[in-house]
Each structure stands twice: as C-alpha cells, then as structure tokens.
Design a protein around this motif. Structure first.
Motif, short mmCIF file in Angstrom:
data_model
loop_
_atom_site.label_atom_id
_atom_site.label_comp_id
_atom_site.label_asym_id
_atom_site.label_seq_id
_atom_site.Cartn_x
_atom_site.Cartn_y
_atom_site.Cartn_z
N MET A 1 2.37 -9.55 13.39
CA MET A 1 2.97 -8.24 13.12
C MET A 1 3.13 -8.04 11.62
O MET A 1 3.49 -8.98 10.90
CB MET A 1 4.34 -8.13 13.81
N LYS A 2 2.91 -6.83 11.16
CA LYS A 2 3.01 -6.52 9.72
C LYS A 2 4.45 -6.11 9.40
O LYS A 2 4.75 -4.94 9.13
CB LYS A 2 2.04 -5.40 9.36
N GLN A 3 5.32 -7.10 9.39
CA GLN A 3 6.73 -6.79 9.18
C GLN A 3 7.02 -6.29 7.77
O GLN A 3 8.06 -5.67 7.55
CB GLN A 3 7.60 -8.01 9.51
N HIS A 4 6.13 -6.51 6.82
CA HIS A 4 6.35 -5.98 5.48
C HIS A 4 6.30 -4.46 5.46
O HIS A 4 6.78 -3.83 4.50
CB HIS A 4 5.30 -6.55 4.51
N LEU A 5 5.74 -3.86 6.52
CA LEU A 5 5.68 -2.40 6.61
C LEU A 5 6.96 -1.80 7.19
O LEU A 5 7.19 -0.58 7.05
CB LEU A 5 4.49 -1.96 7.47
N TRP A 6 7.79 -2.62 7.81
CA TRP A 6 8.95 -2.09 8.52
C TRP A 6 9.92 -1.33 7.60
O TRP A 6 10.40 -0.26 8.00
CB TRP A 6 9.66 -3.21 9.28
N PRO A 7 10.23 -1.83 6.41
CA PRO A 7 11.11 -1.03 5.53
C PRO A 7 10.49 0.32 5.17
O PRO A 7 11.21 1.32 5.04
CB PRO A 7 11.26 -1.91 4.28
N LEU A 8 9.17 0.37 5.03
CA LEU A 8 8.50 1.63 4.74
C LEU A 8 8.56 2.59 5.93
O LEU A 8 8.71 3.80 5.76
CB LEU A 8 7.04 1.37 4.34
N PHE A 9 8.45 2.03 7.12
CA PHE A 9 8.57 2.85 8.32
C PHE A 9 9.97 3.45 8.42
O PHE A 9 10.14 4.63 8.72
CB PHE A 9 8.26 2.02 9.57
N LEU A 10 10.98 2.61 8.18
CA LEU A 10 12.36 3.09 8.21
C LEU A 10 12.58 4.19 7.18
O LEU A 10 13.24 5.20 7.44
CB LEU A 10 13.34 1.95 7.98
#
Length: 444
Positions: free
Chosen positions: A1-10
């Motif tokens: 999973m590309k968890q580094h994208l999660w803050p950008l999604f939020l």
C-alpha cells in the motif's frame, strides 16, 4: 500500500469536501463583492440592521461583474439562497449588502430579509451590470465596486474562493504570482501517481478516527434532503417520487429511496434553501451525489457506523480522484462523476471489493458519460437523481460480476484508463459542446 499518499488524500478531502451555501459559481461572485465592499471600508454601516442606513450607504454604489463563460452558464438560472431570485446580479448585490468575506462558500450565511430588500432595490436602480470576460480561465469572476471617488476590483480565479488580485483605486493590493488558466488539474494533483487501488486501500485501512469527520457530509446533506422533501423547492423531484409511491405507481425499496432522498437534497439546494450542502470539488450537487446514495444505502442495509464512514470516504475521495483529471468546469455534468464515487461506496456496502468497485465505475462511465451540463438550475435535481440511480444499478451489476467491458465505447479494461478516457472526452471535444450550450442559453 502507498501509505505515503495518505496524508495527501486527507488534505485533498479536507480541502475539497467543505460546506457550501448555494450554488458555488454565483457564490464566488457574492464573495468577491463582499471582499470589495470590505476593502472600501464601508462594511460597518452597510451591515447595520437599520434599513434606511443601508439604503443611504449603498444607493451610490455601482457594481460591475465580469465572469468567464462557464461561470456565466452556471450562474444564470440558479437560485440564490435567501433571496427568492436567480442569477448573478442578485448574487453580486446580496454579497455586497450582507456577505461575510471570511465565510468562504458560506458567504451569505448571515443575510436577513432587510438585506434582501436592499439588494433587490439595487437591481431596480440598475446598480449592477454583468458581462462575459474574454479570459482563458474556466472559472473566473472579477467584481468591481464603485463608491463615490473610490474603486475596488476583486478577482477570483481557478477555484471558487481563490482571490488572485485586489486593486484599490488603481493600485494593486494583492496579486498572486500569475493568474493561469487551469487546463489540466491533474498536473498539480496528489493523484498523479495514485490509482483507484490506492484510494480503496486508504478508505479501507486508515484508522477510523482519522476519517470520522466525513460523517458531517451525511449530517448536512441528509438535513438538506429532508428540507427538500418537506418544503416547496424547485421541480419537487424528490416529492414527486414520494407522491407516486402513495399513488401506487412506484414501489419502495433501495432504488426508490436513493432517487427520492438524493433528489430532495438537490431540489432544496438549487432553489436557494438557506441550508448548506457538503460540497465535493467545489460543487454542492457533486457533494450531494457523492453522499446521499451512500447514506441511503447504508440506512437500507443497516450498515455499521464504520462501514458508513469508510463508504463515504471511498465515495468522496473517488469522486475527487475522477474529477482531478478534468477541467474545473466543463460541458460534462459533474453530478455524474461524483455519483461514480457513490457507485464505489455502495458496492463496498454490498460486500464488494476492489474488483467489483472498479467494475461499477466502469459501468457508470459506460452509462452516463454523455450527460451535458447546461448550467446550474432547478432541473439539475433530475440529473443528480438520474446519476444516483445509475450508481445503484452499476453497483448491483458489479456484485453479480457484470460490467461494461473494455470492448465497449470509451470504457477500457482498466478502470484508471477508463477514468482518463472520460477526462479526455470532457477536456477535449466537449469544450466545443460547452461553447454551443452557452450560445443557445444566451440567445433564448
């Protein structure tokens, strides 16, 4: 999973899923007018509860509004909250009279009946003019206010609350580095390296407390739906479904409930109800289309709170993802793309996984990709409800392993490629469709 994208999604969701009072295109004009009045330094007397004081202060004001063709299209026929009127002239006038420059898309939240009386008087006195600007920006509004020997111009461009320039008495008070037409929003998007799989992973696995805030979309849009179903708004699409159930011409069930409650919210929103919608990608109708079908489905299926939260997040983020490839405004009805998010959310609530979610979106694109946007108006509730119904249909098909295949039309085997194909249609050939739509509307 590309968890580094999660803050950008939020960040994307907190930026693009916000309360909005009224159709966001005329609201941007009202906001620019409110800022201009404030910059003139006459806001305090203009805000007085005394009607005579307001009239004395505002009778010498002249307002000139210049907007992009797309903004004109979406501002001509839509209800302005609390005024009982439609169009950009009343939006500019009421923004000047009662707008709160710090309230963003809720700029008109504090207006009163006396404010509306003053704004209508300004229109009667021909104090407001509106025209189309020759600009490349798809979303553009410049409001110039003249008062005595002073002049203030406020320019909003590229997003509904983005002030790019303020000029006071010929001097620039605020200028962004450069006003640029946004041709392809995906270039500056957090989704450039993301795929639908990444959005699905985020919605399914992020800690629940990090996304619990999305329930506000349910609270606001469900309240707006109830208002539309019980009040006298627009074309009464939602109320029509209820009436015909009572006549025995329609039966109840999931599809009818989705159509009814989704249409009810749009009925109220498009006819100027003084209640905010939770928007998506700068549009209240898109927020309704991404919210209400999921909310109704969760209620019908008796889903848990966690399932509802994750379904709403999947829906709203998917809608933002799809819209990120498209111009901010276009000839493609935004409710259709937002409802593709709902198709994803409903499919999840029906125990579907990424394969079924992808299938539902592909089927939606195969179904409603040709729906045009011919301006904001009460009839938008019909397109919103049609898109909501298409979302239910696509989700039910996906659960049974049925989808529009990659050999059909603009749909590809891969869901992300299909989404890009839809954007190519919206940003390409449909730009001429937009020109034709506006020409028809301006010459009716």
């Amino acid at each position: 999973m590309k968890q580094h994208l999660w803050p950008l999604f939020l960040e994307a969701v907190t930026r693009d899923v916000v309360p909005a009072l009224g159709c966001t295109e005329p609201i941007s004009v009202a906001l620019a007018a409110a800022i201009a009045i404030d910059e003139l330094g006459i806001k305090d007397p203009a805000s007085s509860v005394d009607l005579d004081v307001k009239q004395d202060v505002l009778q010498d004001i002249k307002i000139d509004v210049s907007v992009s063709a797309n903004l004109m299209k979406n501002g001509m026929g839509v209800g302005i909250p609390g005024t009982g009127m439609v169009g950009l002239p009343i939006a500019a006038a009421i923004g000047a009279v009662a707008g709160d420059r710090h309230a963003g898309l809720e700029v008109l939240k504090s207006l009163t009946a006396s404010d509306v009386q003053v704004a209508k008087l300004m229109l009667e006195n021909n104090q407001v003019t509106v025209g189309v600007a020759d600009v490349a920006n798809v979303l553009y509004a410049k409001v110039t206010v003249y008062y005595q020997q002073q002049t203030v111009s406020v320019t909003i461009a590229d997003s509904h609350t983005k002030v790019v320039a303020i000029d006071k008495n010929g001097e620039q008070c605020l200028v962004t580095p450069k006003i640029e037409a946004v041709k392809d929003n995906s270039k500056a998007s957090p989704f450039t390296e993301a795929k639908l799989q990444d959005i699905y992973d985020f919605a399914m696995h992020i800690p629940l407390d990090d996304i619990r805030f999305i329930l506000q979309a349910k609270t606001l849009n469900d309240a707006l739906s109830n208002e539309g179903l019980t009040g006298n708004y627009g074309l009464k699409i939602g109320a029509t479904f209820i009436k015909n159930q009572q006549r025995g011409l329609l039966s109840g069930g999931l599809l009818t409930e989705v159509l009814t409650r989704t249409a009810g919210a749009s009925d109220a929103r498009m006819d100027g109800a003084m209640m905010p919608a939770m928007s998506n990608s700068g549009s209240g109708n898109q927020g309704i289309a991404a919210t209400m079908p999921v909310v109704v489905s969760a209620d019908f299926l008796k889903s848990s709170e966690e399932q509802t939260i994750r379904a709403l997040m999947l829906s709203h983020l998917t809608a933002i993802y799809i819209k990120s490839y498209q111009n901010k405004l276009s000839a493609l009805c935004g409710a259709t793309t937002a409802a593709m998010g709902s198709a994803a959310g409903i499919t999840y609530l029906l125990d579907g996984e990424i394969e079924q979610v992808s299938a539902a979106i592909c089927s939606m694109i195969g179904d409603v990709s040709g729906v045009i946007c011919d301006g904001a108006k009460t009839a938008c509730a019909m397109k919103v409800s049609s898109s909501a119904g298409a979302a239910v249909k696509a989700a039910l098909m996906a659960i049974d392993g049925i989808r529009v295949t990659g050999t059909e039309g603009i749909v590809a085997d891969d869901v992300d490629q299909t989404i890009r194909n839809l954007a190519a249609l919206a940003n390409g050939a449909m730009t001429q469709t937009d020109v034709q739509i506006l020409e028809i509307m301006m010459h009716k």
